[in-house]
Motif scaffolding. Structure first.
Motif, PDB file in Angstrom:
ATOM      1  N   LEU A  71     -40.535 -38.652 135.654  1.00 43.89           N
ATOM      2  CA  LEU A  71     -41.591 -39.022 134.711  1.00 43.89           C
ATOM      3  C   LEU A  71     -41.117 -39.912 133.567  1.00 43.89           C
ATOM      4  N   LYS A  72     -39.820 -39.908 133.310  1.00 43.61           N
ATOM      5  CA  LYS A  72     -39.314 -40.534 132.082  1.00 43.61           C
ATOM      6  C   LYS A  72     -39.748 -41.993 131.907  1.00 43.61           C
ATOM      7  N   PRO A  73     -39.645 -42.856 132.920  1.00 49.87           N
ATOM      8  CA  PRO A  73     -40.065 -44.252 132.700  1.00 49.87           C
ATOM      9  C   PRO A  73     -41.533 -44.372 132.304  1.00 49.87           C
ATOM     10  N   TYR A  74     -42.354 -43.549 132.913  1.00 46.14           N
ATOM     11  CA  TYR A  74     -43.792 -43.589 132.626  1.00 46.14           C
ATOM     12  C   TYR A  74     -44.078 -43.065 131.218  1.00 46.14           C
ATOM     13  N   GLU A  75     -43.380 -41.990 130.855  1.00 43.54           N
ATOM     14  CA  GLU A  75     -43.553 -41.430 129.511  1.00 43.54           C
ATOM     15  C   GLU A  75     -43.045 -42.398 128.454  1.00 43.54           C
ATOM     16  N   ASP A  76     -41.939 -43.065 128.720  1.00 43.13           N
ATOM     17  CA  ASP A  76     -41.427 -44.055 127.770  1.00 43.13           C
ATOM     18  C   ASP A  76     -42.453 -45.151 127.541  1.00 43.13           C
ATOM     19  N   PHE A  77     -43.089 -45.568 128.631  1.00 37.29           N
ATOM     20  CA  PHE A  77     -44.076 -46.633 128.518  1.00 37.29           C
ATOM     21  C   PHE A  77     -45.303 -46.188 127.717  1.00 37.29           C
ATOM     22  N   ILE A  78     -45.811 -45.006 128.017  1.00 35.43           N
ATOM     23  CA  ILE A  78     -47.043 -44.526 127.379  1.00 35.43           C
ATOM     24  C   ILE A  78     -46.817 -44.095 125.939  1.00 35.43           C
ATOM     25  N   PHE A  79     -45.782 -43.320 125.693  1.00 29.65           N
ATOM     26  CA  PHE A  79     -45.616 -42.702 124.385  1.00 29.65           C
ATOM     27  C   PHE A  79     -44.741 -43.518 123.436  1.00 29.65           C
ATOM     28  N   ARG A  80     -43.900 -44.380 124.000  1.00 29.95           N
ATOM     29  CA  ARG A  80     -43.043 -45.206 123.144  1.00 29.95           C
ATOM     30  C   ARG A  80     -43.431 -46.673 123.187  1.00 29.95           C
ATOM     31  N   GLU A  81     -44.431 -46.983 124.031  1.00 30.58           N
ATOM     32  CA  GLU A  81     -44.921 -48.355 124.184  1.00 30.58           C
ATOM     33  C   GLU A  81     -43.781 -49.315 124.509  1.00 30.58           C
ATOM     34  N   ASP A  82     -42.962 -48.919 125.479  1.00 28.31           N
ATOM     35  CA  ASP A  82     -41.912 -49.788 125.982  1.00 28.31           C
ATOM     36  C   ASP A  82     -42.563 -50.981 126.681  1.00 28.31           C
ATOM     37  N   GLY A  83     -42.220 -52.170 126.270  1.00 26.00           N
ATOM     38  CA  GLY A  83     -42.873 -53.355 126.800  1.00 26.00           C
ATOM     39  C   GLY A  83     -42.510 -53.679 128.232  1.00 26.00           C
ATOM     40  N   ASP A  84     -41.425 -53.131 128.768  1.00 23.05           N
ATOM     41  CA  ASP A  84     -40.980 -53.430 130.118  1.00 23.05           C
ATOM     42  C   ASP A  84     -41.702 -52.523 131.101  1.00 23.05           C
ATOM     43  N   SER A  85     -42.549 -53.098 131.951  1.00 26.56           N
ATOM     44  CA  SER A  85     -43.319 -52.288 132.895  1.00 26.56           C
ATOM     45  C   SER A  85     -42.813 -52.439 134.325  1.00 26.56           C
ATOM     46  N   ASP A  86     -41.637 -53.032 134.516  1.00 27.17           N
ATOM     47  CA  ASP A  86     -41.124 -53.232 135.870  1.00 27.17           C
ATOM     48  C   ASP A  86     -40.853 -51.912 136.583  1.00 27.17           C
ATOM     49  N   PHE A  87     -40.613 -50.851 135.819  1.00 29.88           N
ATOM     50  CA  PHE A  87     -40.276 -49.542 136.367  1.00 29.88           C
ATOM     51  C   PHE A  87     -41.456 -48.862 137.041  1.00 29.88           C
ATOM     52  N   ILE A  88     -42.672 -49.317 136.814  1.00 26.02           N
ATOM     53  CA  ILE A  88     -43.857 -48.507 137.100  1.00 26.02           C
ATOM     54  C   ILE A  88     -44.075 -48.267 138.597  1.00 26.02           C
ATOM     55  N   ASN A  89     -43.326 -48.950 139.450  1.00 24.63           N
ATOM     56  CA  ASN A  89     -43.429 -48.637 140.870  1.00 24.63           C
ATOM     57  C   ASN A  89     -42.339 -47.669 141.323  1.00 24.63           C
ATOM     58  N   ALA A  90     -41.714 -46.972 140.368  1.00 24.23           N
ATOM     59  CA  ALA A  90     -40.630 -46.035 140.683  1.00 24.23           C
ATOM     60  C   ALA A  90     -41.098 -44.891 141.564  1.00 24.23           C
ATOM     61  N   HIS A  91     -42.400 -44.603 141.580  1.00 19.56           N
ATOM     62  CA  HIS A  91     -42.915 -43.502 142.388  1.00 19.56           C
ATOM     63  C   HIS A  91     -42.613 -43.679 143.873  1.00 19.56           C
ATOM     64  N   LYS A  92     -42.368 -44.924 144.302  1.00 20.20           N
ATOM     65  CA  LYS A  92     -42.123 -45.188 145.720  1.00 20.20           C
ATOM     66  C   LYS A  92     -40.799 -44.593 146.191  1.00 20.20           C
ATOM     67  N   ASN A  93     -39.915 -44.282 145.255  1.00 19.65           N
ATOM     68  CA  ASN A  93     -38.571 -43.814 145.612  1.00 19.65           C
ATOM     69  C   ASN A  93     -38.333 -42.342 145.287  1.00 19.65           C
ATOM     70  N   LEU A  94     -39.391 -41.585 145.092  1.00 20.36           N
ATOM     71  CA  LEU A  94     -39.239 -40.166 144.743  1.00 20.36           C
ATOM     72  C   LEU A  94     -38.986 -39.357 146.012  1.00 20.36           C
ATOM     73  N   THR A  95     -37.747 -38.982 146.231  1.00 14.71           N
ATOM     74  CA  THR A  95     -37.390 -38.304 147.480  1.00 14.71           C
ATOM     75  C   THR A  95     -36.617 -37.009 147.264  1.00 14.71           C
ATOM     76  N   LYS A  96     -36.382 -36.618 146.018  1.00 15.98           N
ATOM     77  CA  LYS A  96     -35.565 -35.445 145.733  1.00 15.98           C
ATOM     78  C   LYS A  96     -36.150 -34.182 146.369  1.00 15.98           C
ATOM     79  N   ARG A  97     -35.292 -33.438 147.073  1.00 16.12           N
ATOM     80  CA  ARG A  97     -35.711 -32.161 147.650  1.00 16.12           C
ATOM     81  C   ARG A  97     -35.652 -31.084 146.564  1.00 16.12           C
ATOM     82  N   ILE A  98     -36.713 -30.287 146.461  1.00 14.51           N
ATOM     83  CA  ILE A  98     -36.780 -29.238 145.445  1.00 14.51           C
ATOM     84  C   ILE A  98     -36.184 -27.948 145.999  1.00 14.51           C
ATOM     85  N   ILE A  99     -35.225 -27.395 145.286  1.00 13.37           N
ATOM     86  CA  ILE A  99     -34.633 -26.119 145.672  1.00 13.37           C
ATOM     87  C   ILE A  99     -35.384 -25.001 144.960  1.00 13.37           C
TER      88      ILE A  99
END
Length: 253
Positions: A71-99
Motif C-alpha cells: 500500500l505504501k506507494p499509493y498512500e504516499d501519493f494520496i496522503f503526502r501528495e507525491d507528484g510521481d505517479s509512475d508507481f500506481i501500476n504496482a498492483h500488477k506485481n503483488l505475488t507475496k504468499r501470506i503465511i
C-alpha cells in the motif's frame, strides 16, 4: 448488457436506494474532479481495510509487513501528495504468499478473498487515476466523508463480534458502491458510464464475500446485526449531508 440480475440482490440488501437529489448533484460537470478524487481515495481505503483484516487476524508478522508495503506507494501519493505517479501500476506485481499464523477454520478463506479484493481495488485506483490524467484533472487532498466513520461506530467492541461487524460494514460499503455506480452511470459520458458499469461485478462479489465471511465467523445468526448496521447505513444515505462525496447523503448545500 442486462445488469438487473446482478443488482437485484444489492437492492434487496440495502435499506434504501440512492436519492435522486444526490444523483442530480453528482452528475454536474463541475463536481467531476471532486467525485473522481473521492472515488480514488475510496479504492485505497477499501484496500487498506482488507490489509488490516489480514494483518490483525490471520497473517504472521513477515507476511503482514509485506502486504502493508503493497500500500505504501499509493498512500504516499494520496496522503503526502507525491507528484510521481509512475508507481500506481504496482498492483500488477503483488505475488507475496501470506503465511497464516493460526489454525482458525476461516483463516485461509479470509486471506484468499481479501488478497483478491486488495489487488482489484488497487487496479481500480489505477483506472480512476488514468481517467483523471486523461482529462487533465489534478489530484488534491479532500476531507473524508462522514459515511465510513459513522458506519464503523456501530461495531461491537468485543470479539468475535468486532470482526463480524466490521465484515458486515464492509459488505454495506461495497454494496453501496455498486449501487451508486449503477445509479450514476446513465447520467455520465460514455467513457465514465462504461467504466462504472465495468466495476459492478467485482463490487457485487466483494459485498457477498464480506457477508459470507461474517456468517462463517459468527457464533450466532448475523441477521440482527446485518439489519442494525443496514439501518444506520440507510440513514446516512438518506439524511442531509453538508458535503458531496461518493457515499454522502442528500445534499444540504
Amino acid at each position: 448488457m442486462n445488469y438487473a440480475p446482478l443488482l437485484e440482490p444489492i437492492y434487496q440488501f440495502l435499506h434504501c436506494r440512492t436519492p435522486q437529489a444526490w444523483i442530480d448533484e453528482a452528475r454536474k460537470p463541475e463536481n467531476l474532479t471532486l467525485l473522481l478524487t473521492d472515488h480514488l481515495v475510496c479504492e485505497l481505503k477499501a484496500a487498506q481495510t482488507a490489509v488490516w483484516l489480514i494483518r490483525k487476524y490471520v497473517a504472521d508478522k513477515p507476511s503482514g509487513d509485506a502486504i502493508l508495503a503493497w500500500l505504501k506507494p499509493y498512500e504516499d501519493f494520496i496522503f503526502r501528495e507525491d507528484g510521481d505517479s509512475d508507481f500506481i501500476n504496482a498492483h500488477k506485481n503483488l505475488t507475496k504468499r501470506i503465511i497464516v499464523r493460526n489454525a482458525l477454520p476461516w483463516a485461509d478463506e479470509l486471506v484468499e478473498k481479501m488478497v483478491l479484493l486488495i489487488k482489484e481495488e488497487l487496479h481500480h485506483f489505477y483506472q480512476v487515476w488514468e481517467i483523471m490524467q486523461s482529462r487533465g484533472l489534478v489530484y488534491q487532498k479532500i476531507t473524508s466523508s462522514r459515511y465510513a466513520k459513522s458506519l464503523l461506530r456501530e461495531v461491537t467492541t468485543h470479539e468475535p463480534e468486532t470482526l463480524v461487524d466490521k465484515l458486515i460494514c464492509g459488505a454495506y460499503i461495497e454494496a453501496r458502491s455498486c449501487e451508486r455506480f449503477a445509479s450514476l452511470a446513465p447520467y455520465l459520458d460514455d467513457e465514465l458510464a462504461k467504466f462504472y458499469l465495468s466495476l459492478l461485478r467485482s463490487e457485487a462479489r466483494h459485498y457477498q464475500d464480506y457477508l459470507t465471511l461474517a456468517a462463517q465467523i459468527a457464533t450466532r445468526d448475523i441477521t440482527p446485526r446485518v439489519q442494525a448496521i443496514g439501518a444506520t447505513e440507510g440513514r446516512l444515505i438518506s439524511e442531509p449531508d453538508n458535503e458531496l462525496r461518493f457515499h454522502s447523503g442528500v445534499p444540504a448545500f
